[in-house]
Design a protein around this motif. Sequence first.
Motif, mmCIF file in Angstrom:
data_model
loop_
_atom_site.group_PDB
_atom_site.id
_atom_site.type_symbol
_atom_site.label_atom_id
_atom_site.label_comp_id
_atom_site.label_asym_id
_atom_site.label_seq_id
_atom_site.Cartn_x
_atom_site.Cartn_y
_atom_site.Cartn_z
ATOM 1 N N SER A 17 0.828 -1.207 0.000
ATOM 2 C CA SER A 17 0.000 0.000 0.000
ATOM 3 C C SER A 17 0.865 1.261 0.000
ATOM 4 N N LEU A 18 1.935 1.249 0.778
ATOM 5 C CA LEU A 18 2.854 2.377 0.809
ATOM 6 C C LEU A 18 3.547 2.546 -0.548
ATOM 7 N N ALA A 19 3.938 1.449 -1.164
ATOM 8 C CA ALA A 19 4.578 1.517 -2.480
ATOM 9 C C ALA A 19 3.608 2.023 -3.544
ATOM 10 N N ALA A 23 4.048 5.357 -5.828
ATOM 11 C CA ALA A 23 3.912 5.321 -7.286
ATOM 12 C C ALA A 23 2.847 6.307 -7.751
ATOM 13 N N PHE A 24 1.790 6.490 -6.954
ATOM 14 C CA PHE A 24 0.766 7.469 -7.302
ATOM 15 C C PHE A 24 1.333 8.888 -7.278
ATOM 16 N N ILE A 25 2.202 9.158 -6.329
ATOM 17 C CA ILE A 25 2.853 10.466 -6.285
ATOM 18 C C ILE A 25 3.709 10.658 -7.529
ATOM 19 N N ARG A 26 4.421 9.618 -7.964
ATOM 20 C CA ARG A 26 5.222 9.697 -9.189
ATOM 21 C C ARG A 26 4.324 9.898 -10.402
ATOM 22 N N ASN A 46 2.043 -3.284 -8.109
ATOM 23 C CA ASN A 46 1.792 -3.303 -6.668
ATOM 24 C C ASN A 46 0.354 -3.711 -6.356
ATOM 25 N N GLY A 47 -0.586 -3.265 -7.176
ATOM 26 C CA GLY A 47 -1.973 -3.682 -6.976
ATOM 27 C C GLY A 47 -2.157 -5.170 -7.184
#
Length: 93
Positions: A17-19, A23-26, A46-47
Amino acid sequence: MNLILTWACYFAICCFSLATFCAFIRLVKGSTPQDRVLGLDTMYINGMLLIIVLGMLYRTSWYFDIALLISLLGFVSSSALSKFLLRGEVIEP
């Protein structure tokens, strides 16, 4: 299920979840389109891994089928996006 395996699954869920959040921030703050595609690829991987861990935790095979579907769709979408970024069109005449 073994207690250690249960805690390991919960720890893996937190890590994935943290990863996914990173990735969403990227994906949002990516300076180039290639950075955004890379963030999207990382999010779907990751999902998929998160769903596999949930399948292990709940002991059902439905999650593995869903993870397989996500991996297939993610591969097709990432290859289409990379082809679009390279040539400017997905379907060549």
